[in-house]
Design an enzyme around this catalytic site. Sequence first.
Site, short mmCIF file in Angstrom:
data_model
loop_
_atom_site.label_atom_id
_atom_site.label_comp_id
_atom_site.label_asym_id
_atom_site.label_seq_id
_atom_site.Cartn_x
_atom_site.Cartn_y
_atom_site.Cartn_z
N LYS A 102 31.61 -37.21 37.80
CA LYS A 102 32.71 -36.91 36.86
C LYS A 102 33.72 -38.05 36.77
CE LYS A 102 31.98 -32.04 36.49
NZ LYS A 102 32.40 -30.66 36.71
N ARG A 143 27.21 -28.70 43.35
CA ARG A 143 26.40 -28.92 42.15
C ARG A 143 26.31 -30.42 41.91
NH1 ARG A 143 27.04 -29.58 36.70
NH2 ARG A 143 25.52 -28.51 35.38
N1 HH2 Z 1 30.16 -29.04 35.44
C1 HH2 Z 1 29.39 -29.30 34.37
C2 HH2 Z 1 28.49 -28.32 33.90
N2 HH2 Z 1 28.38 -27.13 34.52
N3 HH2 Z 1 29.00 -25.65 36.25
C3 HH2 Z 1 29.76 -25.37 37.31
N4 HH2 Z 1 29.64 -24.19 37.94
N5 HH2 Z 1 30.67 -26.28 37.81
C4 HH2 Z 1 30.85 -27.50 37.24
O1 HH2 Z 1 31.72 -28.27 37.70
C5 HH2 Z 1 30.05 -27.83 36.09
C6 HH2 Z 1 29.14 -26.85 35.61
C7 HH2 Z 1 29.45 -30.62 33.70
O2 HH2 Z 1 28.49 -31.49 34.23
P1 HH2 Z 1 27.03 -31.82 33.61
O3 HH2 Z 1 26.16 -30.61 33.59
O4 HH2 Z 1 26.47 -32.96 34.36
O5 HH2 Z 1 27.32 -32.37 32.17
P2 HH2 Z 1 27.19 -31.71 30.72
O6 HH2 Z 1 28.05 -30.49 30.69
O7 HH2 Z 1 27.67 -32.82 29.81
O8 HH2 Z 1 25.75 -31.33 30.50
#
Ligand code: HH2
Length: 261
Positions: free
Chosen positions: A205, A239
């Site tokens: 992040k 995660r």
């Molecule tokens: N962060 C993201 C997505 N889902 N779920 C939980 N429970 N906690 C988090 O901090 C969280 C989440 C964002 O990260 P990422 O999936 O890598 O990116 P994107 O939303 O752009 O697919």
Amino acid sequence: MGIVNVTPDSFSDGGCHADPAAAVARGLELAAQGADIIDVGGESTRPGAAPVPLAEELRRVLPVVRELAARLDRPVSIDTMKPEVAAAAVEAGAALINDVGANRADPAMARLVAASGAGYILMHMRGTPADMQRAPAYGDVVAEVAEFLRTGLARLAAAGVAPEQVLLDVGIGFGKTLEHNLQLLAGLAGFTKLGRPVVLGVSRKSFVSHLLGVPPADRLPGVLACTTWGARAGVGVFRTHDVAATAQTLRMTEALAAREK
Ligand code: HH2
């Protein structure tokens, strides 16, 4: 919890696993690296992301959830804000619903969690991905997020969800400045006192770059520092996109904690 984003536009790995076969292979790889849960998502929630239509999100995630659930000996979770996607994913074998939308818009999500008995991650977000980073402001971010999670737990209980089904997440980066993220991380131990396992999502992040002044590709050391910090604070689920490095960090932290006098 290893992340499999079946999206063209996720902030760190968009397009890498957009094809179902590549996404399944990635899920199996993360499990082999030591992930205890595989989290499959079909809609990016990065700041400014546009919503994905229901049919498209279903098309992206369902074959991946179905195949991973059949082939893995550990839970698959579905990262979605849509009750319809969560319901279809549970039907396809997902054991956990990771709802970054915190089920605010639609009581159908709480009803589904109650009826299905699936696990549920209740995460704090201010606003929506489209607008969450427009000047987020809090009086006391730690107190306000804790209140949000307490209220959410009560709302879920009123809908018939057992407390044992719920995990809590402060939502790092979801409607927060660098300072808010740091205060929430510093206060993690307090969130474990809410009585449910705490999930932490810091992987790759941008707040890491904002604090350390490093490019996106160099965020892992800062993320692993948060991982050790979180483990010491009692976080139960991390995660991450970087499962092997996270698993090693946690094993080392646990080996030291076990010998602490
Ligand atoms: N962060 C993201 C997505 N889902 N779920 C939980 N429970 N906690 C988090 O901090 C969280 C989440 C964002 O990260 P990422 O999936 O890598 O990116 P994107 O939303 O752009 O697919």
